[in-house]
Design a protein around this motif. Structure first.
Motif, PDB file in Angstrom:
ATOM      1  N   ARG A 306     -27.457  50.200 -16.578  1.00  0.00           N
ATOM      2  CA  ARG A 306     -27.628  49.552 -17.880  1.00  0.00           C
ATOM      3  C   ARG A 306     -27.632  50.589 -18.998  1.00  0.00           C
ATOM      4  O   ARG A 306     -27.080  50.354 -20.085  1.00  0.00           O
ATOM      5  N   THR A 311     -22.768  45.814 -18.161  1.00  0.00           N
ATOM      6  CA  THR A 311     -23.283  44.501 -18.552  1.00  0.00           C
ATOM      7  C   THR A 311     -23.802  43.714 -17.360  1.00  0.00           C
ATOM      8  O   THR A 311     -23.541  44.059 -16.199  1.00  0.00           O
ATOM      9  N   ASP A 312     -24.536  42.636 -17.660  1.00  0.00           N
ATOM     10  CA  ASP A 312     -25.035  41.771 -16.586  1.00  0.00           C
ATOM     11  C   ASP A 312     -23.880  41.169 -15.782  1.00  0.00           C
ATOM     12  O   ASP A 312     -23.966  41.037 -14.554  1.00  0.00           O
ATOM     13  N   GLY A 313     -22.814  40.786 -16.473  1.00  0.00           N
ATOM     14  CA  GLY A 313     -21.669  40.226 -15.774  1.00  0.00           C
ATOM     15  C   GLY A 313     -21.047  41.216 -14.807  1.00  0.00           C
ATOM     16  O   GLY A 313     -20.638  40.851 -13.703  1.00  0.00           O
ATOM     17  N   GLU A 314     -20.977  42.471 -15.222  1.00  0.00           N
ATOM     18  CA  GLU A 314     -20.432  43.506 -14.339  1.00  0.00           C
ATOM     19  C   GLU A 314     -21.367  43.773 -13.171  1.00  0.00           C
ATOM     20  O   GLU A 314     -20.929  43.925 -12.022  1.00  0.00           O
ATOM     21  N   ALA A 316     -23.242  41.698 -11.743  1.00  0.00           N
ATOM     22  CA  ALA A 316     -23.176  40.566 -10.819  1.00  0.00           C
ATOM     23  C   ALA A 316     -22.076  40.740  -9.779  1.00  0.00           C
ATOM     24  O   ALA A 316     -22.092  40.071  -8.742  1.00  0.00           O
ATOM     25  N   ARG A 317     -21.126  41.635 -10.030  1.00  0.00           N
ATOM     26  CA  ARG A 317     -20.051  41.876  -9.065  1.00  0.00           C
ATOM     27  C   ARG A 317     -20.536  42.695  -7.867  1.00  0.00           C
ATOM     28  O   ARG A 317     -19.870  42.723  -6.825  1.00  0.00           O
TER      29      ARG A 317
END
Length: 375
Positions: A306, A311-314, A316-317
């Protein structure tokens, strides 16, 4: 095709004709995907499988007939109450099999040569409609050989085949109308594409990496092991990897090819390697990014990522901790756990025991075979 290619290539060199049976359509819980093949040489030898054993005897008989008549055949094998004592799939599914004869002078030898060089190539075959059954054209990125009998059809199929090659997909049937126009009748074409094997990038030259490299090779990936420590990053320690690279992981990743089929396994669990590597990995289109480490280690890692602007979306991968919950303990068991997660994500499986599920065991996304009597 790849698993039987060495034998087929030998037959061509020896001047031995062979019949090739290819699964071109699947419906229900069939055991093999479209593109599965079985070949029968003029000497009577057979290699490969189209059903895991259910109908191989019947396919063998049909293949020997094709060797004699030279005429291609389209066969459908299934099981029903009326066919209870005939050759059929005990799992209850249905497969459609095209059987063709190939002689030593056939263009298919050029396909084998491309496969050996890992050069992308697709084979388009007529399996129904007004065009001759078994007519083929062979499609490369820069050339086409053969014809399906119509210039417009050849052009449309060539464009579709190159699209499949770009995606690394195979085993699809499409219908084309006059001059290549899309329609639900006229000519049905099965396109089998052969793209280079997908890549598995394993970072961290540890004992777990050796096991992961072995199972990655077994699954058909081209495996690279990378570590910045020269004493550990040696080919001798990773005999089943296709290549071993001594470099800083993030620098190597930034300079190597990564596509939508690539899987990345980060096994270093050392922040000085992990953080810059994961920042780079999350900027790629990789299909899977798995990271080894305890939950506490991963929480610390996420905090550092972070800070690097991830990002949070990244985040999540990331598959972290890496692998499915199999209770694995040894490096080999852990490798099975990691492989299971890669397969589960690739095919959108549930990860649950099959005994707890209902419905088809084998799920297919390709065009099902047409309904007609088995000849």
């Amino acid at each position: 095709m790849r698993e039987v290619m060495p034998q087929l290539s030998r037959w061509l060199v020896e001047g031995t004709p062979f019949a090739l049976a290819t699964v071109v359509g699947v419906r229900g819980s069939a055991p093999r995907e479209p593109g599965a093949v079985m070949a029968v040489g003029a000497t009577g030898e057979a290699v490969g499988s189209v059903s895991g054993g259910c109908v191989e005897g019947a396919v063998y008989e049909a293949a020997t007939a094709v060797l004699e008549t030279v005429l291609p055949q389209l066969e459908t094998y299934g099981i029903s109450d009326e066919e209870a004592f005939s050759a059929g799939l005990t799992c209850g599914g249905t497969i459609e099999v095209l059987i063709q004869r190939f002689d030593p002078a056939s263009l298919i030898g050029q396909v084998f040569a491309s496969l050996e060089r890992e050069e992308p190539v697709a084979v388009a075959t007529v399996i129904g409609g007004r065009a001759p059954l078994g007519a083929q054209c062979y499609v490369w990125e820069d050339r086409v050989r053969g014809s399906l009998g119509d210039g417009g059809l050849d052009a449309a199929v060539t464009a579709d085949a190159r699209g499949l090659l770009a995606q690394g997909m195979t085993g699809t049937a499409e219908r084309y109308g006059p001059h290549g126009q899309r329609r639900m009748d006229d000519v049905e074409v099965f396109v089998q594409s052969f793209a280079p094997p997908p890549r598995m990038l394993v970072f961290g030259a540890i004992d777990f990496a050796s096991a992961v490299a072995g199972i990655g090779t077994f699954l058909g990936y081209r495996v690279t092991v990378c570590d910045a420590r020269p004493v550990f990053a040696t080919a001798k320690r990773f005999p089943k990897a296709h290549e071993v690279v001594c470099a800083w992981p993030h620098e190597y990743l930034a300079g190597t090819e990564v596509d939508e089929r690539t899987v990345i396994c980060v096994l270093t669990h050392d922040p000085k390697f992990d953080v810059p590597l994961l920042v780079a990995a999350l900027r790629t289109p990789a299909a899977y990014i798995g990271v080894m480490g305890s939950r506490r280690t991963h929480d610390d890692r996420v905090a550092q990522l972070r800070e690097e602007g991830v990002t949070d979306g990244e985040l999540a991968r990331l598959a972290a901790p890496i692998g499915l919950d199999l209770g694995a303990r040894t490096p080999e068991e852990t490798a099975v756990s990691i492989a299971a997660e890669i397969i589960q994500r690739r095919w959108a499986g549930t990860g649950l025991p099959l005994g707890r599920l209902t419905g088809d065991i084998h799920r297919h996304t390709v065009t099902p075979p047409r309904q007609h009597a088995r000849r």
